[in-house]
Each structure stands twice: as structure tokens, then as C-alpha cells.
Design a protein around this motif. Structure first.
Motif, PDB file in Angstrom:
ATOM      1  N   ILE A  51      31.551  32.636  37.281  1.00 24.09           N
ATOM      2  CA  ILE A  51      32.751  33.148  37.959  1.00 24.09           C
ATOM      3  C   ILE A  51      33.930  32.221  37.696  1.00 24.09           C
ATOM      4  O   ILE A  51      35.039  32.671  37.388  1.00 24.09           O
ATOM      5  CB  ILE A  51      32.496  33.331  39.470  1.00 24.09           C
ATOM      6  CG1 ILE A  51      31.511  34.485  39.690  1.00 24.09           C
ATOM      7  CG2 ILE A  51      33.804  33.573  40.218  1.00 24.09           C
ATOM      8  CD1 ILE A  51      31.016  34.603  41.125  1.00 24.09           C
ATOM      9  N   ALA A  52      33.704  30.919  37.798  1.00 23.95           N
ATOM     10  CA  ALA A  52      34.790  29.953  37.567  1.00 23.95           C
ATOM     11  C   ALA A  52      35.303  30.043  36.136  1.00 23.95           C
ATOM     12  O   ALA A  52      36.519  30.002  35.899  1.00 23.95           O
ATOM     13  CB  ALA A  52      34.303  28.540  37.883  1.00 23.95           C
ATOM     14  N   ARG A  63      40.730  34.450  32.658  1.00 23.83           N
ATOM     15  CA  ARG A  63      41.700  35.450  33.102  1.00 23.83           C
ATOM     16  C   ARG A  63      43.087  34.819  33.269  1.00 23.83           C
ATOM     17  O   ARG A  63      44.096  35.388  32.839  1.00 23.83           O
ATOM     18  CB  ARG A  63      41.222  36.070  34.422  1.00 23.83           C
ATOM     19  CG  ARG A  63      42.074  37.193  34.926  1.00 23.83           C
ATOM     20  CD  ARG A  63      41.809  38.419  34.133  1.00 23.83           C
ATOM     21  NE  ARG A  63      42.784  39.426  34.482  1.00 23.83           N
ATOM     22  CZ  ARG A  63      42.705  40.663  34.092  1.00 23.83           C
ATOM     23  NH1 ARG A  63      41.711  41.059  33.347  1.00 23.83           N
ATOM     24  NH2 ARG A  63      43.615  41.526  34.419  1.00 23.83           N
ATOM     25  N   ALA A  64      43.135  33.631  33.870  1.00 26.91           N
ATOM     26  CA  ALA A  64      44.416  32.943  34.064  1.00 26.91           C
ATOM     27  C   ALA A  64      45.051  32.600  32.720  1.00 26.91           C
ATOM     28  O   ALA A  64      46.272  32.761  32.541  1.00 26.91           O
ATOM     29  CB  ALA A  64      44.219  31.682  34.900  1.00 26.91           C
ATOM     30  N   ASP A 117      49.127  40.532  34.043  1.00 23.46           N
ATOM     31  CA  ASP A 117      47.687  40.666  34.262  1.00 23.46           C
ATOM     32  C   ASP A 117      47.170  42.028  33.795  1.00 23.46           C
ATOM     33  O   ASP A 117      46.051  42.409  34.095  1.00 23.46           O
ATOM     34  CB  ASP A 117      47.335  40.428  35.734  1.00 23.46           C
ATOM     35  CG  ASP A 117      47.938  41.465  36.659  1.00 23.46           C
ATOM     36  OD1 ASP A 117      48.690  42.350  36.194  1.00 23.46           O
ATOM     37  OD2 ASP A 117      47.657  41.393  37.869  1.00 23.46           O
ATOM     38  N   ARG A 138      33.605  38.605  27.426  1.00 27.75           N
ATOM     39  CA  ARG A 138      33.920  37.390  28.170  1.00 27.75           C
ATOM     40  C   ARG A 138      33.523  36.095  27.453  1.00 27.75           C
ATOM     41  O   ARG A 138      33.116  35.133  28.077  1.00 27.75           O
ATOM     42  CB  ARG A 138      33.301  37.427  29.563  1.00 27.75           C
ATOM     43  CG  ARG A 138      33.888  38.493  30.479  1.00 27.75           C
ATOM     44  CD  ARG A 138      35.406  38.331  30.576  1.00 27.75           C
ATOM     45  NE  ARG A 138      35.995  39.221  31.544  1.00 27.75           N
ATOM     46  CZ  ARG A 138      36.625  40.354  31.232  1.00 27.75           C
ATOM     47  NH1 ARG A 138      36.728  40.742  29.980  1.00 27.75           N
ATOM     48  NH2 ARG A 138      37.161  41.099  32.165  1.00 27.75           N
ATOM     49  N   ARG A 184      35.132  32.683  34.071  1.00 30.74           N
ATOM     50  CA  ARG A 184      35.839  33.951  33.862  1.00 30.74           C
ATOM     51  C   ARG A 184      37.191  33.947  34.561  1.00 30.74           C
ATOM     52  O   ARG A 184      38.151  34.534  34.068  1.00 30.74           O
ATOM     53  CB  ARG A 184      34.969  35.125  34.313  1.00 30.74           C
ATOM     54  CG  ARG A 184      33.727  35.300  33.441  1.00 30.74           C
ATOM     55  CD  ARG A 184      32.992  36.608  33.694  1.00 30.74           C
ATOM     56  NE  ARG A 184      32.764  36.922  35.072  1.00 30.74           N
ATOM     57  CZ  ARG A 184      31.684  36.583  35.784  1.00 30.74           C
ATOM     58  NH1 ARG A 184      30.720  35.865  35.212  1.00 30.74           N
ATOM     59  NH2 ARG A 184      31.558  36.956  37.038  1.00 30.74           N
ATOM     60  N   THR A 185      37.294  33.271  35.699  1.00 31.85           N
ATOM     61  CA  THR A 185      38.577  33.143  36.395  1.00 31.85           C
ATOM     62  C   THR A 185      39.557  32.327  35.557  1.00 31.85           C
ATOM     63  O   THR A 185      40.737  32.694  35.431  1.00 31.85           O
ATOM     64  CB  THR A 185      38.364  32.512  37.786  1.00 31.85           C
ATOM     65  OG1 THR A 185      37.496  33.367  38.549  1.00 31.85           O
ATOM     66  CG2 THR A 185      39.683  32.330  38.513  1.00 31.85           C
TER      67      THR A 185
END
Length: 151
Positions: free
Chosen positions: A15-16, A22-23, A32, A76, A18-19
Motif C-alpha cells: 500500500i505504501a 500514485r503521488a 490525479d 503497478r 502504491r501510494t
């Protein structure tokens, strides 16, 4: 040394990563709204891998989503900026390719974007060839698609 582990989609390290991805993409594209396809989820990802260093720090990730009986899509793929150039991306991609082969998939496809020239260079260097936009990416100005036969 890098260790690559299969993890569930909702793994905190994944999760970290992929976050962070995304940023970075939000910044590169200036918004976004830069994913023309269906975002991957736990329901449609067949495999999710996370790369770790010897201290247990997450360095990168990558996933496979089945497209049909013989092909899958790389989703991803991401390596932290500090780990780029270390071989982590290549190790992740090779692990994804081996997992695809073990499932009987003979082709991997992927989508990246024009604001990601480093990703384009990486995939071309790793033997992926540009193909026409496929599936949900057809007609997208934000997509560049690639494919590699796993023979």
C-alpha cells in the motif's frame, strides 16, 4: 541484496509503495486523472510482489492481472527513487515473468505513459516492444503499450 516476496494486495508495504507511485504520477501528469484503464484491485490481481532490502525496507512492487488464458498485464511496477538503478526493477520484472510462465501465460502486456520516459527506456531495454494500444487504453493520449512473448 534484494528479496522478492509474494504479498497480499492489502499488505502495508505494498500500500505504501502504491501510494508513493500514485503521488509521483500525479506530479508527473499534473493531475490525479492519468489512469485510463480499470485500476487494479485485490479482486483482479493474480499476483502481487514486493521487493525488500536486507533491513526489511520495501524497495518496489509489481503485479500481474490475467487478460485471457495465455496473457497477463503487468500492473503497478514501481521502485522507490532511492532504489532506481540498483537492479530492483529488473529483478521484479523477471520474477513477474517467471510467475507468468509458471501459470502457462506466454505473453505479458503493459501500459505506461508518455510522461514516464524512464519506464519506456526500461521496458524497451528489457525486451518489450511497443504495440498498438489495447483494451481500455485504446484511444488514450496518456498511454503507451508494450508486450513481450515469454518463450
Amino acid at each position: 541484496m534484494t528479496t522478492i516476496e509474494e504479498r497480499p494486495w492489502d499488505d502495508p508495504a505494498g500500500i505504501a509503495l502504491r501510494t508513493a507511485q500514485r503521488a509521483e504520477l500525479d506530479q508527473r501528469y499534473g493531475s490525479d486523472d492519468h489512469e485510463p484503464g480499470t485500476p487494479p484491485s485485490a479482486a483482479d490481481i493474480d499476483l502481487f510482489l514486493v521487493a525488500f532490502d536486507d533491513d526489511g525496507r520495501a524497495l518496489g512492487c509489481g503485479a500481474l492481472r490475467r487478460l485471457d488464458d495465455v496473457s497477463a498485464e503487468v500492473k503497478r511496477m514501481y521502485v522507490t527513487p532511492a532504489s532506481r538503478g540498483s537492479g530492483t526493477a529488473t529483478a521484479l520484472l523477471r520474477a513477474l515473468e517467471e510467475a507468468a510462465r509458471s501459470r502457462g501465460w506466454t505473453t505479458l502486456r503493459l501500459e505506461t505513459g508518455p510522461a514516464q520516459p524512464d519506464a519506456i527506456r526500461f521496458y524497451e531495454r528489457e525486451g518489450y516492444r511497443e504495440i498498438p494500444l489495447f483494451g481500455p487504453y485504446a484511444g488514450s493520449d496518456l498511454s503507451v503499450c508494450y508486450e513481450r512473448a515469454l518463450v
